[in-house]
Write an enzyme that holds these catalytic residues in place. Structure first.
Site, PDB file in Angstrom:
ATOM      1  N   ALA A 159       0.839  -1.202   0.000  1.00  0.00           N
ATOM      2  CA  ALA A 159       0.000   0.000   0.000  1.00  0.00           C
ATOM      3  C   ALA A 159       0.872   1.248   0.000  1.00  0.00           C
ATOM      4  O   ALA A 159       0.634   2.202  -0.757  1.00  0.00           O
ATOM      5  CB  ALA A 159      -0.939  -0.008   1.209  1.00  0.00           C
ATOM      6  N   TYR A 160       1.891   1.257   0.839  1.00  0.00           N
ATOM      7  CA  TYR A 160       2.791   2.400   0.942  1.00  0.00           C
ATOM      8  C   TYR A 160       3.537   2.632  -0.370  1.00  0.00           C
ATOM      9  O   TYR A 160       3.578   3.758  -0.898  1.00  0.00           O
ATOM     10  CB  TYR A 160       3.767   2.156   2.086  1.00  0.00           C
ATOM     11  CG  TYR A 160       4.841   3.194   2.258  1.00  0.00           C
ATOM     12  CD1 TYR A 160       4.543   4.453   2.771  1.00  0.00           C
ATOM     13  CD2 TYR A 160       6.167   2.905   1.933  1.00  0.00           C
ATOM     14  CE1 TYR A 160       5.544   5.408   2.939  1.00  0.00           C
ATOM     15  CE2 TYR A 160       7.167   3.841   2.107  1.00  0.00           C
ATOM     16  CZ  TYR A 160       6.853   5.091   2.605  1.00  0.00           C
ATOM     17  OH  TYR A 160       7.846   6.027   2.765  1.00  0.00           O
ATOM     18  N   GLY A 161       4.124   1.571  -0.928  1.00  0.00           N
ATOM     19  CA  GLY A 161       4.863   1.702  -2.178  1.00  0.00           C
ATOM     20  C   GLY A 161       3.970   2.139  -3.325  1.00  0.00           C
ATOM     21  O   GLY A 161       4.363   2.966  -4.154  1.00  0.00           O
TER      22      GLY A 161
END
Length: 252
Positions: free
Chosen positions: A157-159
């Site tokens: 999700a972050y990437g």
């Protein structure tokens, strides 16, 4: 006339490092912090002023888009009252969090939080602040090496959200180019800060991950701050719409 940079999330970690490095380079500062970090931001302000620069701090939660109009008004007031100006020169969208989970374990709440902090916030904050950025100014957004490589696989999700920031930055660069403003992304590799719970401050973890870089170690805040200073104070105005990875050659 001194240049002025606005840095979000400047009370600790990389934001603090950027503030001090820019102050040493002769840049004045508007710093933001979340309200629980009042003591920390006061320490940063004292350090910046000790370097002979002018600085002020304004509370901001980048998740709260509804507060951005009022925040822009506070920035406008600070510019007028402190510097006698109606614009600042550099915007650094630094504020962030680093939650991790496998895809199987990722919740809707985690995705919503990452979206709010890392994409929606910088997008709409930049929108509100564009009228206050001086022509020939510079914008730096921040991404991650994890938009290029998968690391240990728990940051999907972050990437992915940082990948969205990179695309946004290219569109932004095109839109602000007629004003002579550049917009770039610095993609940060593994760096020893409190980010993500401070895991990379652990010596054994740092050594393991550092072995995967060409330089043989993980980054230090000063490594990234040096890139920021070079992009903002150097003769780099012709560089725009670029992703600049500062990772020590991680996983090449």
């Amino acid at each position: 006339m001194s240049k002025i940079a606005l840095i979000t999330g400047a009370n600790r970690g990389l934001g603090r490092a950027y503030a001090l490095a820019l102050a040493e380079a002769g840049v004045d500062l508007i710093l933001t912090y979340r309200t629980h970090a009042k003591d920390a931001i006061e320490d940063v302000l004292a350090s910046v002023r000790g370097l002979g620069r002018t600085a002020t701090a304004i509370p901001l939660d980048t998740r709260e888009v509804s507060s951005f109009d009022a925040f822009a008004g506070e920035v406008r007031d600070a510019l007028r009252e402190t510097w006698g100006r109606d614009s600042f020169d550099f915007l650094l969208n630094n504020a962030g969090t680093g939650p991790g989970a496998t895809i199987a374990d990722t919740t809707v709440e985690l995705v919503d939080e990452v979206f709010a902090v890392h994409f929606r916030g910088p997008f709409f904050l930049t929108q509100k602040l564009l009228p206050l950025i001086a022509d020939e100014g510079r914008i730096i957004n921040f991404s991650t090496g994890l938009s290029r490589f998968t690391g240990d696989g728990i940051y999907s999700a972050y990437g992915a959200m940082k990948g969205a920031v990179e695309v946004f930055t290219r569109y932004l660069a095109k839109e602000v180019a007629p004003r002579g403003i550049s917009a770039n992304v610095i993609a940060i590799g593994a760096t020893a800060t409190e980010f993500g719970g401070g895991l990379l401050l652990d010596e054994q973890v740092g050594a393991h991950i550092g072995a995967q870089t060409a330089r043989g170690r993980i980054g230090r805040p000063d490594d990234i701050a040096g890139v920021v200073v070079a992009m903002l104070t150097g003769d780099t105005g012709w560089v725009t719409a670029q992703r600049i990875e500062a990772s020590g050659g991680m996983l090449i």
